[in-house]
Design a protein around this motif. Structure first.
Motif, PDB file in Angstrom:
ATOM      1  N   ALA A   1      -2.523  13.679   3.405  1.00  0.00           N
ATOM      2  CA  ALA A   1      -2.964  12.980   4.336  1.00  0.00           C
ATOM      3  C   ALA A   1      -3.348  11.627   3.980  1.00  0.00           C
ATOM      4  O   ALA A   1      -3.336  10.509   4.935  1.00  0.00           O
ATOM      5  CB  ALA A   1      -4.355  13.523   4.832  1.00  0.00           C
ATOM      6  N   ARG A   2      -3.891  11.171   2.781  1.00  0.00           N
ATOM      7  CA  ARG A   2      -4.046   9.935   2.325  1.00  0.00           C
ATOM      8  C   ARG A   2      -3.010   9.041   2.415  1.00  0.00           C
ATOM      9  O   ARG A   2      -3.090   7.798   3.073  1.00  0.00           O
ATOM     10  CB  ARG A   2      -4.703   9.896   0.852  1.00  0.00           C
ATOM     11  CG  ARG A   2      -4.815   8.524   0.466  1.00  0.00           C
ATOM     12  CD  ARG A   2      -5.904   7.574   0.997  1.00  0.00           C
ATOM     13  NE  ARG A   2      -7.414   8.170   0.759  1.00  0.00           N
ATOM     14  CZ  ARG A   2      -8.086   7.931   1.573  1.00  0.00           C
ATOM     15  NH1 ARG A   2      -8.169   6.617   2.320  1.00  0.00           N
ATOM     16  NH2 ARG A   2      -9.305   8.438   1.381  1.00  0.00           N
ATOM     17  N   LEU A   3      -1.787   9.531   1.835  1.00  0.00           N
ATOM     18  CA  LEU A   3      -0.436   8.634   1.928  1.00  0.00           C
ATOM     19  C   LEU A   3      -0.124   8.326   3.449  1.00  0.00           C
ATOM     20  O   LEU A   3       0.111   7.171   3.812  1.00  0.00           O
ATOM     21  CB  LEU A   3       0.382   9.299   1.063  1.00  0.00           C
ATOM     22  CG  LEU A   3       0.325   9.540  -0.284  1.00  0.00           C
ATOM     23  CD1 LEU A   3       1.599   9.744  -0.915  1.00  0.00           C
ATOM     24  CD2 LEU A   3       0.004   7.891  -1.192  1.00  0.00           C
ATOM     25  N   ASN A   4      -0.361   9.213   4.258  1.00  0.00           N
ATOM     26  CA  ASN A   4       0.386   9.177   5.647  1.00  0.00           C
ATOM     27  C   ASN A   4      -0.774   8.265   6.436  1.00  0.00           C
ATOM     28  O   ASN A   4      -0.126   7.269   7.115  1.00  0.00           O
ATOM     29  CB  ASN A   4       0.258  10.448   6.299  1.00  0.00           C
ATOM     30  CG  ASN A   4       1.323  11.530   5.870  1.00  0.00           C
ATOM     31  OD1 ASN A   4       2.416  10.970   5.384  1.00  0.00           O
ATOM     32  ND2 ASN A   4       1.080  12.606   5.966  1.00  0.00           N
ATOM     33  N   ALA A   5      -1.976   8.118   5.967  1.00  0.00           N
ATOM     34  CA  ALA A   5      -2.950   7.535   6.764  1.00  0.00           C
ATOM     35  C   ALA A   5      -2.701   6.090   6.073  1.00  0.00           C
ATOM     36  O   ALA A   5      -2.584   4.960   7.103  1.00  0.00           O
ATOM     37  CB  ALA A   5      -4.370   7.836   6.625  1.00  0.00           C
ATOM     38  N   VAL A   6      -2.487   5.908   4.878  1.00  0.00           N
ATOM     39  CA  VAL A   6      -2.247   4.460   4.512  1.00  0.00           C
ATOM     40  C   VAL A   6      -1.245   3.977   4.768  1.00  0.00           C
ATOM     41  O   VAL A   6      -1.050   2.607   5.151  1.00  0.00           O
ATOM     42  CB  VAL A   6      -2.339   4.320   2.857  1.00  0.00           C
ATOM     43  CG1 VAL A   6      -2.225   2.958   2.391  1.00  0.00           C
ATOM     44  CG2 VAL A   6      -3.902   4.739   2.623  1.00  0.00           C
ATOM     45  N   ALA A   7      -0.036   4.710   5.002  1.00  0.00           N
ATOM     46  CA  ALA A   7       1.244   4.066   5.426  1.00  0.00           C
ATOM     47  C   ALA A   7       1.370   3.703   7.047  1.00  0.00           C
ATOM     48  O   ALA A   7       1.904   2.720   7.434  1.00  0.00           O
ATOM     49  CB  ALA A   7       2.497   5.256   5.314  1.00  0.00           C
ATOM     50  N   ALA A   8       0.338   4.455   7.818  1.00  0.00           N
ATOM     51  CA  ALA A   8       0.266   4.010   9.083  1.00  0.00           C
ATOM     52  C   ALA A   8      -0.711   2.739   9.429  1.00  0.00           C
ATOM     53  O   ALA A   8      -0.693   2.233  10.443  1.00  0.00           O
ATOM     54  CB  ALA A   8      -0.430   5.166   9.810  1.00  0.00           C
ATOM     55  N   LEU A   9      -1.195   2.090   8.286  1.00  0.00           N
ATOM     56  CA  LEU A   9      -2.159   1.055   8.423  1.00  0.00           C
ATOM     57  C   LEU A   9      -1.434  -0.178   8.972  1.00  0.00           C
ATOM     58  O   LEU A   9      -2.022  -1.198   9.786  1.00  0.00           O
ATOM     59  CB  LEU A   9      -2.892   0.515   7.384  1.00  0.00           C
ATOM     60  CG  LEU A   9      -3.751   1.566   6.658  1.00  0.00           C
ATOM     61  CD1 LEU A   9      -4.811   1.172   5.259  1.00  0.00           C
ATOM     62  CD2 LEU A   9      -5.044   1.712   7.665  1.00  0.00           C
ATOM     63  N   GLU A  10      -0.030  -0.317   8.877  1.00  0.00           N
ATOM     64  CA  GLU A  10       0.689  -1.636   8.907  1.00  0.00           C
ATOM     65  C   GLU A  10       1.492  -1.388  10.012  1.00  0.00           C
ATOM     66  O   GLU A  10       2.720  -0.560   9.992  1.00  0.00           O
ATOM     67  CB  GLU A  10       1.473  -2.057   7.773  1.00  0.00           C
ATOM     68  CG  GLU A  10       2.283  -3.329   8.055  1.00  0.00           C
ATOM     69  CD  GLU A  10       3.198  -3.593   6.924  1.00  0.00           C
ATOM     70  OE1 GLU A  10       3.712  -4.831   6.792  1.00  0.00           O
ATOM     71  OE2 GLU A  10       3.741  -2.682   6.199  1.00  0.00           O
TER      72      GLU A  10
ATOM     73  N   LEU B   1      13.054  -4.456  10.740  1.00  0.00           N
ATOM     74  CA  LEU B   1      11.703  -4.101  11.151  1.00  0.00           C
ATOM     75  C   LEU B   1      10.744  -4.881  10.432  1.00  0.00           C
ATOM     76  O   LEU B   1      10.617  -5.090   9.322  1.00  0.00           O
ATOM     77  CB  LEU B   1      11.174  -2.652  10.463  1.00  0.00           C
ATOM     78  CG  LEU B   1      12.015  -1.433  11.112  1.00  0.00           C
ATOM     79  CD1 LEU B   1      11.595  -0.272  10.301  1.00  0.00           C
ATOM     80  CD2 LEU B   1      11.476  -1.335  12.408  1.00  0.00           C
ATOM     81  N   LEU B   2       9.934  -5.744  11.121  1.00  0.00           N
ATOM     82  CA  LEU B   2       9.122  -6.690  10.928  1.00  0.00           C
ATOM     83  C   LEU B   2       7.755  -6.309  10.830  1.00  0.00           C
ATOM     84  O   LEU B   2       7.243  -5.569  11.862  1.00  0.00           O
ATOM     85  CB  LEU B   2       9.484  -8.165  11.384  1.00  0.00           C
ATOM     86  CG  LEU B   2      10.603  -8.752  11.395  1.00  0.00           C
ATOM     87  CD1 LEU B   2      10.684  -9.911  12.330  1.00  0.00           C
ATOM     88  CD2 LEU B   2      10.947  -9.030  10.057  1.00  0.00           C
ATOM     89  N   SER B   3       6.849  -7.038  10.015  1.00  0.00           N
ATOM     90  CA  SER B   3       5.258  -6.321  10.160  1.00  0.00           C
ATOM     91  C   SER B   3       4.644  -7.131  10.893  1.00  0.00           C
ATOM     92  O   SER B   3       4.945  -8.472  11.279  1.00  0.00           O
ATOM     93  CB  SER B   3       4.774  -6.911   8.625  1.00  0.00           C
ATOM     94  OG  SER B   3       3.374  -6.565   8.625  1.00  0.00           O
ATOM     95  N   ALA B   4       3.624  -6.602  11.883  1.00  0.00           N
ATOM     96  CA  ALA B   4       2.794  -7.114  12.898  1.00  0.00           C
ATOM     97  C   ALA B   4       1.648  -7.295  12.108  1.00  0.00           C
ATOM     98  O   ALA B   4       0.408  -7.408  12.969  1.00  0.00           O
ATOM     99  CB  ALA B   4       2.873  -6.386  14.009  1.00  0.00           C
ATOM    100  N   GLU B   5       1.541  -7.207  10.918  1.00  0.00           N
ATOM    101  CA  GLU B   5      -0.007  -7.363  10.076  1.00  0.00           C
ATOM    102  C   GLU B   5      -0.111  -8.561   9.462  1.00  0.00           C
ATOM    103  O   GLU B   5       0.904  -8.858   8.565  1.00  0.00           O
ATOM    104  CB  GLU B   5      -0.049  -6.034   9.299  1.00  0.00           C
ATOM    105  CG  GLU B   5      -1.314  -5.980   8.201  1.00  0.00           C
ATOM    106  CD  GLU B   5      -2.560  -6.033   8.869  1.00  0.00           C
ATOM    107  OE1 GLU B   5      -3.267  -7.009   8.759  1.00  0.00           O
ATOM    108  OE2 GLU B   5      -2.858  -5.057   9.858  1.00  0.00           O
ATOM    109  N   ASP B   6      -1.289  -9.175   9.740  1.00  0.00           N
ATOM    110  CA  ASP B   6      -1.409 -10.615   9.072  1.00  0.00           C
ATOM    111  C   ASP B   6      -1.899 -10.354   7.570  1.00  0.00           C
ATOM    112  O   ASP B   6      -1.733 -11.263   6.815  1.00  0.00           O
ATOM    113  CB  ASP B   6      -2.386 -11.406   9.894  1.00  0.00           C
ATOM    114  CG  ASP B   6      -1.732 -11.652  11.257  1.00  0.00           C
ATOM    115  OD1 ASP B   6      -0.496 -11.983  11.282  1.00  0.00           O
ATOM    116  OD2 ASP B   6      -2.440 -11.899  12.228  1.00  0.00           O
TER     117      ASP B   6
END
Length: 204
Positions: free
Chosen positions: A96-105, A123-128
């Motif tokens: 669950a930890r890995l899945n949650a952190v992967a979804a942060l960006e 795929l480009l990041s939308a996270e600053d």
């Protein structure tokens, strides 16, 4: 030799060369050094001068705990690394930890269609925030590693004092590097000599 970001993260817990265990992420400066020296980060994840803070250090350590817990599951029924075998995160929590952190960006698809050639999608990041991008990259790398063809080749090194995980490069490989093999063979030889000296039979 192939390198994987998930394995690099797990290996920040290592033998210190003096009989103990070292942690490259134990301090903020150490974490910064590891990030800046890690050659396996995807391009554009963090700027060259990026520095960690205590909050990011702790979050990276949490990802590492999840990775090492799932590495322990991957090598089972063989024993896990002795560095943290007694305090592993539960597997469901680690997943669950890995899945949650992967979804942060959040990432968005972008298409480029050159005048000559076929269209290409990236795929480009939308996270600053580079810290969030780093965390997501670590988690996604672990997910890719554990769901990929290298997982069955993952092993915990059984050489004395070694605490590393490694990916076998050939079927007969027992240790993560030649120095560990030398140490293991020396330990076996010593045990045989001790058994003979004590009047017993040498172990196989």
């Amino acid at each position: 030799m192939e390198r994987w970001l998930a394995l690099e993260l797990a290996s920040t817990i290592r033998h210190d060369g003096e009989g103990g265990v070292a942690d490259d992420l134990a301090t903020v400066p150490g974490t910064t050094r590891w990030i800046q020296g890690c050659g396996d980060l995807p391009a554009g994840r963090v700027p060259a001068e990026f520095a960690a803070d205590e909050d990011l250090r702790l979050r990276i350590v949490e990802v590492r705990q999840a990775v090492r817990a799932l590495f322990a599951k991957a090598v089972s029924p063989a024993p896990p690394s002795p560095a943290d075998a007694h305090r592993l995160m539960p597997v469901d929590r680690a997943t669950a930890r890995l899945n949650a952190v992967a979804a942060l960006e959040p990432v968005v698809p972008q298409m480029d269609w050159p005048t000559e050639g076929a269209p290409v999608t990236r795929l480009l990041s939308a996270e600053d925030d580079p810290g969030v991008r780093l965390l997501a990259a670590l988690a996604r790398a672990a997910i890719d590693f554990l769901s990929g063809p290298q997982r069955p080749r993952l092993h915990s090194c059984t050489a004395p004092r070694c605490v590393r995980y490694f990916v076998k490069s050939h079927g007969r490989q027992e240790w993560c590097k030649p120095s560990c093999g030398n140490r293991a063979r020396a330990a076996r030889h010593y045990k045989r000599q001790q058994a003979v000296a004590e009047g017993g039979s040498a172990p196989a």
